[in-house]
Design an enzyme around this catalytic site. Structure first.
Site, PDB file in Angstrom:
ATOM      1  N   CYS A 249      22.459  13.555   8.656  1.00 24.37           N
ATOM      2  CA  CYS A 249      21.069  13.970   8.848  1.00 24.37           C
ATOM      3  C   CYS A 249      20.841  14.468  10.264  1.00 24.37           C
ATOM      4  O   CYS A 249      19.842  15.130  10.541  1.00 24.37           O
ATOM      5  CB  CYS A 249      20.126  12.813   8.523  1.00 24.37           C
ATOM      6  SG  CYS A 249      20.432  11.317   9.481  1.00 24.37           S
TER       7      CYS A 249
ATOM      8  N   GLU B 143      12.785   8.680   7.213  1.00 26.88           N
ATOM      9  CA  GLU B 143      13.704   9.444   8.058  1.00 26.88           C
ATOM     10  C   GLU B 143      14.335  10.492   7.165  1.00 26.88           C
ATOM     11  O   GLU B 143      15.167  10.179   6.313  1.00 26.88           O
ATOM     12  CB  GLU B 143      14.744   8.505   8.679  1.00 26.88           C
ATOM     13  CG  GLU B 143      15.637   9.156   9.706  1.00 26.88           C
ATOM     14  CD  GLU B 143      16.993   9.511   9.133  1.00 26.88           C
ATOM     15  OE1 GLU B 143      17.200  10.721   8.888  1.00 26.88           O
ATOM     16  OE2 GLU B 143      17.816   8.624   8.913  1.00 26.88           O
TER      17      GLU B 143
END
Length: 673
Positions: free
Chosen positions: A294, A255
């Site tokens: 993120c 990720e």
């Protein structure tokens, strides 16, 4: 203080080359960290053997209950974590997302594990597959626990949430975990791991932690291990390409940070609620966690003819944001995680300025020994003619505005990011929403569509939820985390079983149609939960359906559908003559198998997977077969008798032994203890 590793059941201190850790707010040294001298091979073997064996002895429900107990324990100690979180530069709201958000994920997975998984050690997936004409050879997919350890490498921005959101599905799957948090905020992760160990809730070996570098950890991975990584795409690619990962086909879930975007629909104008919601969300995503998420918005895509209004509204809100010491009154944005993060963001802003102009930057100046940075808003006038704002990410309170001429242009701009974790769209037009989702869906892991009706309960652009997938294609890493029960499957092995229904029923601990059925002398509804056996079947007496039954049921139910009541119309239909109501057939079947006396059955809990296979005509004789298919013990409550849910597979057959209906009913059954 020295940040220690928890390895092989003990806290261990590194042996040299310590790296100093600093308070992001004051710049003062607060500790040091090193993993030198740690035997990583021993740590992996210890987790696989000690932790893995202990976890696999427990059922999914037992593991889920441990998570719930642990979540309560950590919640009671949250103030300890908040005090340390301040040193990371986080405000109280930032810390709440990290700390209580992480603990909340444990609660969520505990509930889903107990509701959606069997109280067993093996997990049948979906329905069986008929592989032969007569049904004596079938297939069934099942999940079984892997025999390795999960290595979770986490980013610095969410040292608690990032760790707990990975731990929850891992432990429910029956796999131990070893965490390697980013050094800069590792002191907060260490405090949570200390609390986990002190709770003595999890089996020994379930959780370990590496403080410092990963050393030769990857050299000792096996095909039964899983690696998850959150961080930069560059580091992730390096780890994913490790020779041992490639040689052993180690599962690797990545990720990575991405150029997430938000789009203002071309139907939205100033004065509309959606306009104000859009502006508020952009500013929030720039400033929460000082933009160190993120999932934060990096590209703000707006209609060209509304650019000035949007720019003015965003800047107006940014001017109200006070940056500084998170413990002081009125501060809305804290510091970046450290000096190296600050330097990197400043460098990336300079790169972005090659294709964009800075149109807002806060005026406060901070000393060189802390990590504060005011919000920076840029404007790129030609987003379809440059790659820079679609390639360069400043991981902080930095955002680039981009104009579009048409929705098709907005879609192209959004996709130029090369794959992202999340995109959001603010629109009051459902047609626009459909077009954008179809246009950008392949490039984004999550899409949030907001209008005035959904905004009040929205969790926000930057908030991954444990129920839904967190991840994205391309630049975002190509992996997935969370996703509810899907997240658990990533730490298990799917196995395709083939064999006789009776054999597979025994393996799966649930009845599969075609398996052996057997009768007992006592009616199954007169038995307690523990006394019932999978495959135990009641073959009822028979009942002949009459026209009077159909007329009476129509009068009671109010269902006068022509196929039940009109001879001529029914003859002209594919039924060819009048038929009994399907729900009458169900009711009649219930009358055949329900025991009238008081007994252990407390209530009918529900009905699932109902299928009407063949019509039932007046004069047909029906019979029911009621088979104990699955048993799930309920979690005991202080004010409740012990009980469980029993799933019964029901087939209704006619005089020719043809199945006319099949379904599953669930009953709440009292247990002996």
């Amino acid at each position: 203080m020295r940040i220690k590793s928890y390895i092989s059941g003990a806290w261990r201190e590194g042996s040299g080359n310590f790296k100093k850790l600093y308070n992001a707010v004051s710049g003062e040294a607060i500790g040091e960290i090193s993993s030198e001298g740690i035997n990583f091979k021993e740590a992996l073997e210890y987790g696989r053997k000690t932790g893995g064996e202990a976890l696999r002895k427990l059922t999914f429900h037992q593991r889920a209950l441990l998570l719930k107990k642990l979540a309560k324990y950590l919640l009671a100690r949250k103030e300890e974590f908040y005090k340390l979180s301040y040193y990371t530069g986080a405000t109280k709201n930032d810390s709440r997302i990290d700390i209580e958000g992480g603990i909340g994920t444990l609660f969520t997975y505990s509930g889903k594990g107990r509701r959606e998984l069997p109280n067993e050690t093996i997990w049948p997936e979906g329905d069986f597959e008929q592989l032969s004409k007569n049904g004596t050879f079938i297939g069934q997919h099942v999940y079984v626990p892997m025999r390795g350890i999960a290595v979770h490498i986490n980013a610095y921005n969410f040292p608690v949430w990032g760790m707990l959101e990975k731990m929850a599905p891992t432990l429910i799957a029956g796999m131990p975990a070893i965490f390697k948090p980013a050094s800069v905020t590792s002191f907060l992760a260490e405090s949570v791991v200390r609390a986990i160990i002190e709770s003595d809730i999890l089996p020994e070996g379930s959780v370990q932690m590496i403080s410092g570098g990963a050393g030769d950890l990857f050299d000792h991975l096996t095909s039964q291990d899983v690696v998850t990584f959150t961080g930069s795409a560059e580091t992730g690619l390096k780890l994913k390409s490790h020779p041992v990962v490639l040689k052993n086909n180690v599962r690797f879930n990545m990720e990575a940070d991405s150029l997430n975007c938000t789009i203002l629909g071309d139907d939205v104008t100033p004065g509309m609620e959606e306009f104000d919601l859009f502006v508020k969300e952009v500013v929030r995503e720039m400033t929460v966690k000082a933009g160190q998420k993120c999932t934060a918005i990096r590209r703000t895509i707006v209609p060209a003819d509304r650019l000035e209004e949007v720019k003015s509204a965003i800047i107006g809100r940014l001017k109200k944001i006070k940056t500084g010491d998170p413990q002081k009154e009125g501060i809305r944005m804290g510091a970046l995680a450290g000096a190296s993060q600050l330097a990197e963001v400043r460098e990336k802003v300079l790169l972005l300025q090659q294709s964009a102009d800075v149109i807002y930057e806060g005026e406060n100046e901070f000393t060189d020994n802390n990590a504060f940075l005011e919000p920076v808003l840029l404007y790129c006038s030609y987003p379809l003619e440059t790659d820079i704002p679609h390639d360069i990410e400043a991981f902080g309170p930095v955002n680039t505005m981009m104009p579009y001429q048409s929705i098709d242009d907005a879609i192209e701009i959004a996709n130029r990011g090369g794959g992202s974790l999340v995109a959001s769209l603010f629109t009051a037009d459902n047609k626009t929403a459909s077009k954008v989702v179809e246009g950008i869906g392949a490039w984004h892991g999550r899409i949030m569509i907001i209008n005035r009706h959904s905004a009040g309960e929205s969790t926000g652009h930057g908030s991954p939820m444990p129920h839904l997938t967190h991840g994205g294609p391309g630049r975002a890493g190509g992996g997935e985390e969370l996703g509810g029960i899907r997240g658990i499957a990533k730490f298990m092995q799917r196995v395709a079983l083939q064999g006789h229904p009776t054999t597979l029923s025994h393996i799966c601990r649930q009845y599969i149609p075609g398996a052996d059925q057997f009768e007992k002398d006592q009616h199954p509804f007169m038995k307690h939960f523990e006394e019932l056996q999978i495959g135990e079947t009641l073959f009822t007496h028979r009942r002949t359906v009459t026209e009077t039954d159909i007329v009476n049921f129509a009068g009671i139910s109010g269902d006068y559908f022509y196929a039940h009541m009109d001879d001529i119309a029914a003859r002209n239909s594919f039924f060819e003559k009048r038929v009994a109501h399907g729900y009458f057939v169900l009711s009649a079947a219930a009358g055949l198998f329900v025991h009238p006396a008081e007994g252990p059955v407390l209530a009918n809990y529900g009905l699932e997977k109902l299928r009407f296979i063949k019509p039932v005509y007046p004069g047909d004789t029906i019979q029911a077969r009621l088979t104990c298919a699955k048993k799930t013990r309920k979690d005991p409550k202080p004010d409740e008798d012990p009980q469980g849910v029993v799933e019964w597979y029901v087939e209704i057959i006619n005089q020719d032994e043809e199945v006319v209906a099949m379904y599953t009913i669930l009953t709440l059954v009292r247990a002996l203890g």
